[in-house]
Motif scaffolding. Structure first.
Motif, PDB file in Angstrom:
ATOM      1  N   GLY A 640      57.485  51.351  63.453  1.00  0.00           N
ATOM      2  CA  GLY A 640      58.284  50.695  64.485  1.00  0.00           C
ATOM      3  C   GLY A 640      57.422  49.921  65.463  1.00  0.00           C
ATOM      4  N   ARG A 641      56.267  50.477  65.841  1.00  0.00           N
ATOM      5  CA  ARG A 641      55.386  49.773  66.770  1.00  0.00           C
ATOM      6  C   ARG A 641      54.853  48.489  66.143  1.00  0.00           C
ATOM      7  N   PHE A 642      54.511  48.559  64.866  1.00  0.00           N
ATOM      8  CA  PHE A 642      54.034  47.350  64.186  1.00  0.00           C
ATOM      9  C   PHE A 642      55.131  46.295  64.121  1.00  0.00           C
ATOM     10  N   LEU A 643      56.363  46.705  63.786  1.00  0.00           N
ATOM     11  CA  LEU A 643      57.463  45.741  63.673  1.00  0.00           C
ATOM     12  C   LEU A 643      57.779  45.123  65.033  1.00  0.00           C
ATOM     13  N   ASP A 644      57.761  45.938  66.085  1.00  0.00           N
ATOM     14  CA  ASP A 644      58.037  45.401  67.423  1.00  0.00           C
ATOM     15  C   ASP A 644      56.990  44.369  67.830  1.00  0.00           C
ATOM     16  N   ALA A 645      55.720  44.659  67.527  1.00  0.00           N
ATOM     17  CA  ALA A 645      54.654  43.715  67.865  1.00  0.00           C
ATOM     18  C   ALA A 645      54.800  42.427  67.053  1.00  0.00           C
ATOM     19  N   ALA A 646      55.167  42.545  65.770  1.00  0.00           N
ATOM     20  CA  ALA A 646      55.339  41.353  64.932  1.00  0.00           C
ATOM     21  C   ALA A 646      56.525  40.530  65.403  1.00  0.00           C
ATOM     22  N   VAL A 647      57.617  41.189  65.808  1.00  0.00           N
ATOM     23  CA  VAL A 647      58.787  40.462  66.334  1.00  0.00           C
ATOM     24  C   VAL A 647      58.399  39.705  67.604  1.00  0.00           C
ATOM     25  N   ALA A 648      57.647  40.349  68.509  1.00  0.00           N
ATOM     26  CA  ALA A 648      57.227  39.691  69.746  1.00  0.00           C
ATOM     27  C   ALA A 648      56.359  38.476  69.461  1.00  0.00           C
ATOM     28  N   THR A 649      55.450  38.590  68.499  1.00  0.00           N
ATOM     29  CA  THR A 649      54.603  37.447  68.122  1.00  0.00           C
ATOM     30  C   THR A 649      55.436  36.321  67.550  1.00  0.00           C
ATOM     31  N   CYS A 650      56.396  36.656  66.705  1.00  0.00           N
ATOM     32  CA  CYS A 650      57.249  35.632  66.097  1.00  0.00           C
ATOM     33  C   CYS A 650      58.074  34.911  67.155  1.00  0.00           C
ATOM     34  N   LEU A 651      58.594  35.650  68.137  1.00  0.00           N
ATOM     35  CA  LEU A 651      59.395  35.028  69.193  1.00  0.00           C
ATOM     36  C   LEU A 651      58.527  34.160  70.097  1.00  0.00           C
ATOM     37  N   ARG A 652      57.297  34.591  70.337  1.00  0.00           N
ATOM     38  CA  ARG A 652      56.426  33.890  71.259  1.00  0.00           C
ATOM     39  C   ARG A 652      55.792  32.645  70.613  1.00  0.00           C
ATOM     40  N   GLY A 654      56.279  31.653  67.032  1.00  0.00           N
ATOM     41  CA  GLY A 654      56.921  31.145  65.832  1.00  0.00           C
ATOM     42  C   GLY A 654      56.447  31.875  64.594  1.00  0.00           C
ATOM     43  N   PRO A 655      57.163  31.726  63.470  1.00  0.00           N
ATOM     44  CA  PRO A 655      56.805  32.461  62.242  1.00  0.00           C
ATOM     45  C   PRO A 655      55.444  32.093  61.681  1.00  0.00           C
ATOM     46  N   GLY A 656      54.930  30.912  61.988  1.00  0.00           N
ATOM     47  CA  GLY A 656      53.632  30.507  61.478  1.00  0.00           C
ATOM     48  C   GLY A 656      52.496  31.356  61.991  1.00  0.00           C
ATOM     49  N   ALA A 657      52.725  32.121  63.069  1.00  0.00           N
ATOM     50  CA  ALA A 657      51.668  32.970  63.620  1.00  0.00           C
ATOM     51  C   ALA A 657      51.508  34.272  62.842  1.00  0.00           C
ATOM     52  N   LEU A 658      52.430  34.548  61.908  1.00  0.00           N
ATOM     53  CA  LEU A 658      52.371  35.782  61.140  1.00  0.00           C
ATOM     54  C   LEU A 658      52.011  35.487  59.688  1.00  0.00           C
ATOM     55  N   SER A 659      51.396  36.456  59.046  1.00  0.00           N
ATOM     56  CA  SER A 659      51.151  36.337  57.609  1.00  0.00           C
ATOM     57  C   SER A 659      52.470  36.453  56.856  1.00  0.00           C
ATOM     58  N   ALA A 660      52.460  36.019  55.595  1.00  0.00           N
ATOM     59  CA  ALA A 660      53.669  36.117  54.778  1.00  0.00           C
ATOM     60  C   ALA A 660      54.109  37.567  54.642  1.00  0.00           C
ATOM     61  N   LEU A 661      53.141  38.502  54.547  1.00  0.00           N
ATOM     62  CA  LEU A 661      53.479  39.912  54.409  1.00  0.00           C
ATOM     63  C   LEU A 661      54.141  40.448  55.679  1.00  0.00           C
ATOM     64  N   LEU A 663      55.647  38.751  58.011  1.00  0.00           N
ATOM     65  CA  LEU A 663      56.936  38.100  58.194  1.00  0.00           C
ATOM     66  C   LEU A 663      57.990  38.715  57.272  1.00  0.00           C
ATOM     67  N   SER A 664      57.601  39.012  56.046  1.00  0.00           N
ATOM     68  CA  SER A 664      58.537  39.657  55.121  1.00  0.00           C
ATOM     69  C   SER A 664      58.972  41.015  55.649  1.00  0.00           C
ATOM     70  N   GLN A 665      58.054  41.742  56.249  1.00  0.00           N
ATOM     71  CA  GLN A 665      58.393  43.086  56.716  1.00  0.00           C
ATOM     72  C   GLN A 665      59.417  43.065  57.837  1.00  0.00           C
ATOM     73  N   ILE A 666      59.305  42.128  58.769  1.00  0.00           N
ATOM     74  CA  ILE A 666      60.300  42.109  59.849  1.00  0.00           C
ATOM     75  C   ILE A 666      61.632  41.521  59.373  1.00  0.00           C
ATOM     76  N   LEU A 667      61.588  40.629  58.373  1.00  0.00           N
ATOM     77  CA  LEU A 667      62.828  40.046  57.881  1.00  0.00           C
ATOM     78  C   LEU A 667      63.556  40.989  56.933  1.00  0.00           C
ATOM     79  N   GLN A 668      62.879  42.035  56.446  1.00  0.00           N
ATOM     80  CA  GLN A 668      63.520  43.048  55.613  1.00  0.00           C
ATOM     81  C   GLN A 668      64.058  44.211  56.444  1.00  0.00           C
ATOM     82  N   ASP A 669      63.773  44.209  57.741  1.00  0.00           N
ATOM     83  CA  ASP A 669      64.202  45.292  58.627  1.00  0.00           C
ATOM     84  C   ASP A 669      65.417  44.839  59.429  1.00  0.00           C
ATOM     85  N   GLN A 670      66.521  45.580  59.317  1.00  0.00           N
ATOM     86  CA  GLN A 670      67.778  45.174  59.947  1.00  0.00           C
ATOM     87  C   GLN A 670      67.642  45.006  61.456  1.00  0.00           C
ATOM     88  N   ARG A 671      67.043  45.971  62.117  1.00  0.00           N
ATOM     89  CA  ARG A 671      66.944  45.917  63.572  1.00  0.00           C
ATOM     90  C   ARG A 671      66.050  44.760  64.014  1.00  0.00           C
TER      91      ARG A 671
END
Length: 702
Positions: A640-652, A654-661, A663-671
């Protein structure tokens, strides 16, 4: 993998094994008898008649290569003779009359299409054509469809999910067309199919495996299920796919050769293999229960390439189900089965690089797997030789060049190594025998193509290829190009085999990502071969004029490799030949409804989006709900901590700041997906997501 249940396999109601033994013995006698005669001729062509180690090496390599091409020759001859007398009476379609087949009820069947980073619209349009054609048969209720994705990049699998949902809505296929993307890409395509079988396999009697470029007509699908119902001892039934939709000159030549020659080769191959046929991994129907029980693939335990997961699964699965007592049949009479050819030589060689590694792995199974049928071991050997023949041919050319150099540059050795006796051994030259040997080899290579022409005339099928007067020029063109391409494939396959055996990564060029090969790409990929061809030809000229002329059929195509590669990739040339009625195939003159549908569906314009699939999945309410319904709750305390940090990076950022892996992990998580949607719509207008919202609004207005 288990061997339990072998005795419970249904017995064949047709006694074909004795017939197969006779046919295979006859084939072996023809192949080895002809090879022995050819080796005898070569022995007397060589100046020291095999009295040196170099000449023995030449003789051994020649024997293997000559036997290899003799097998193909005699298989084609078998096919020609059988077709001349009305076909093989042991084939599946000739065992049952049409009325009995048609009256056979169907069983539940899954049509599965594994995909991995395929063009989404093009691939699903083909599946849509299969669905519509099956719908026309009135038997759709017996079939379910599964798209099995191994795609890793979020933009690809999000597009797949959206396209699948639109297709379900358009077809009214709720509860019949399913999409599954497994989170872990394990054991390649076979692992993807195994994942499907663990989840849903027990619901179905049969499954039909399609590739992304596969098309199988509804009538053929129905007929395959009916044949399996009539023949309970069959574990796998393989169709003979025809190549279609070729546009470039290269693809059209492959399409023409496949469609024109395969009738003889497929008939002959099916007649020799009978119930011990190979499985080609697609366009085939499989009996699910024994496949699940007996065809689990082990990890190899050998060194290097012979260790780890099996890369090329199809031949292995056929061998394992055969070991369990079931039969595998190739039925050439099942029309309506299609696939596509790579558009360029570069694309074909990229595919061959993957296939070479998988086929060479089979050497370990050939030598170590217990209780496999001899016919399936021979199928392994056939697949291995498809690539190993190239370095053997190259080695043969090196040895013959060394022999010519020794005879020219070194003094005559009257007592060569290994020679026994008091008298000198005089080198002898028999140019007329060498010519006869060369002519016999040419007959093995090209007579089957002439027999295919005779077969077409006898069966009055030339009209499907544009008539005799257009068929013959196309045949000549195909033969000429095949001669040009043989040395290029030889060098490429030799490199692939070397890389596989020594775990090397050798690259002559980058991946071709266009439909046509540019001059710079061709130069990068073919320059080593050009240098080898020119150097060898110059050395042959220096040694001996006659040897120089003998070298030209190999050296000249290598020297001309760049223009050959470029011109063969040109769509304009292929379309011009089609307009002139050359290299036509019957499906172009009278296309089946499924082919018409596939072409129309693939040509339909797609709406151009201003957003990437990732941006649309986050911002669009409809897309976000769809992808959220397919996502799962993957949160744990640490995750959960990893997903929250990845979501914050994506919002701040954009998706280009994350690796494909990531990005896939947060897009596969409903919350995470829901949180991205909520927070992105609250972004400032000047932020990344604010600009995306403006593009989305412009898209909706348009």
């Amino acid at each position: 993998m288990t061997d339990a249940g072998t005795a419970s396999a249904p017995r064949s109601r047709v006694r074909w094994r004795g017939v197969a033994a006779v046919r295979r013995t006859l084939l072996a006698c023809f192949v080895f008898g002809q090879t022995l005669v050819a080796c005898y001729y070569l022995l007397w062509v060589l100046p020291y008649h095999g009295e040196t180690w170099l000449e023995l090496a030449i003789l051994g390599l020649f024997a293997v290569l000559y036997a290899w091409i003799a097998v193909g020759f005699w298989v084609a001859v078998f096919g020609f003779v059988l077709r001349l007398f009305g076909g093989d009476r042991y084939s599946l379609l000739r065992r049952h009359n049409e009325d009995r087949i048609e009256a056979t009820p169907l069983a539940r069947t899954a049509i599965v299409m594994p995909v991995y980073h395929e063009p989404v619209h093009w691939t699903l349009s083909g599946l849509k054509a299969v669905y519509r054609d099956l719908e026309r048969t009135g038997r759709l209720e017996h079939f379910d469809f599964f798209i099995l994705s191994d795609s890793r990049h979020p933009d690809v699998w999000l597009e797949e999910q959206g396209a699948w949902h639109r297709l379900v809505t358009e077809l009214g296929a709720e509860g019949r067309l399913f999409y599954r993307r497994r989170p872990v890409n394990l054991n390649y395509k076979s692992g993807n199919v195994a994942d499907f079988l663990r989840r849903w396999g027990r619901r179905y009697e049969y499954m039909v495996v399609l590739d992304a470029d596969s098309l199988v007509s509804g009538d053929t699908l129905v007929r395959m299920v009916q044949l399996m119902e009539l023949e309970p001892q069959i574990g796998i039934l393989q169709t003979n796919p025809g190549i279609i939709n070729g546009r470039s000159l290269f693809a059209r030549l492959q399409q023409f050769a496949n469609r024109f020659y395969s009738r003889l080769f497929a008939t002959g191959l099916a007649a020799v293999q009978m119930g011990d046929a190979a499985f080609w991994g697609h366009n085939a129907i499989i009996r699910v229960e024994p496949f699940m029980r007996h065809c689990g693939l082990p990890k190899l335990r050998g060194p290097g390439i012979f260790g780890g997961p099996i890369m090329s699964h199809d031949f292995v699965e056929a061998a394992f189900i055969g070991r369990a007592g079931y039969e595998v049949w190739l039925e050439p009479g099942l029309d309506g089965s299609f696939e596509e050819s790579p558009p360029t030589l570069t694309d074909e060689l990229m595919r061959d690089n993957r296939w070479a590694k998988g086929n060479l792995q089979h050497l370990w199974l050939l030598l170590t797997a217990p209780r496999l049928r001899l016919a399936h071991r021979m199928a392994f050997l056939n697949g291995i030789m498809a690539y190993l023949a190239s370095p053997l041919w190259l080695l043969f050319l090196i040895c013959t060049t060394a022999e010519a150099a020794r005879m020219t540059l070194a003094p005559i050795d009257y007592f060569p190594e290994g020679h026994q006796g008091l008298f000198p051994l005089w080198p002898e030259w028999r140019p007329e025998w060498a010519l006869a040997l060369a002519l016999s080899t040419a007959v093995l290579l090209f007579l089957p193509k002439v027999l295919a022409l005779v077969d077409a005339v006898i069966h009055r099928s030339t009209s499907g290829f544009g008539g005799v007067w257009r068929l013959v020029p196309g045949l000549v063109l195909e033969i000429a190009v095949s001669i040009l391409l043989a040395p290029l494939r030889m060098l490429a396959h030799s490199r692939f085999v070397l890389a596989a055996f020594f775990n090397l990564s050798l690259k002559w060029a980058g991946q071709n990502r266009t439909d046509e090969t540019t001059w710079s790409e061709a130069l990068r990929s073919q320059l080593p071969g050009m240098i080898i061809g020119a150097g060898w030809s110059a050395f042959a000229w220096f040694l001996d004029r006659l040897f120089f002329y003998w070298s030209l059929p190999v050296a000249l195509p290598l020297i001309l490799a760049v223009p050959t590669s470029v011109l063969l990739s040109r769509v304009a040339i292929g379309e011009w030949l089609r307009f002139r009625g050359l290299l036509l195939v019957p499906e172009e003159r009278a296309p089946l409804p499924i082919l018409v549908d596939a072409q129309a569906f693939r040509a339909a314009p797609m709406p151009v989006s201003r957003l990437t699939p990732v941006e649309r999945a986050i911002l669009s309410p409809v897309a976000n709900r769809l992808h959220g319904s397919l996502a799962r709750d993957h949160r744990t305390a640490t995750r959960g901590r990893f997903l929250d940090a990845a979501v914050a990076t994506c919002l701040r950022e954009g998706p280009g700041a994350l690796s494909a892996l990531a990005l896939s992990q947060i897009l596969q998580d409903q919350r995470s997906l829901a949180e991205l949607h909520r927070q992105a719509w609250r972004a400032l207008p000047s932020s990344y997501w604010g600009r995306c919202i403006r593009r989305l609004g412009q898209e909706d207005d348009a």
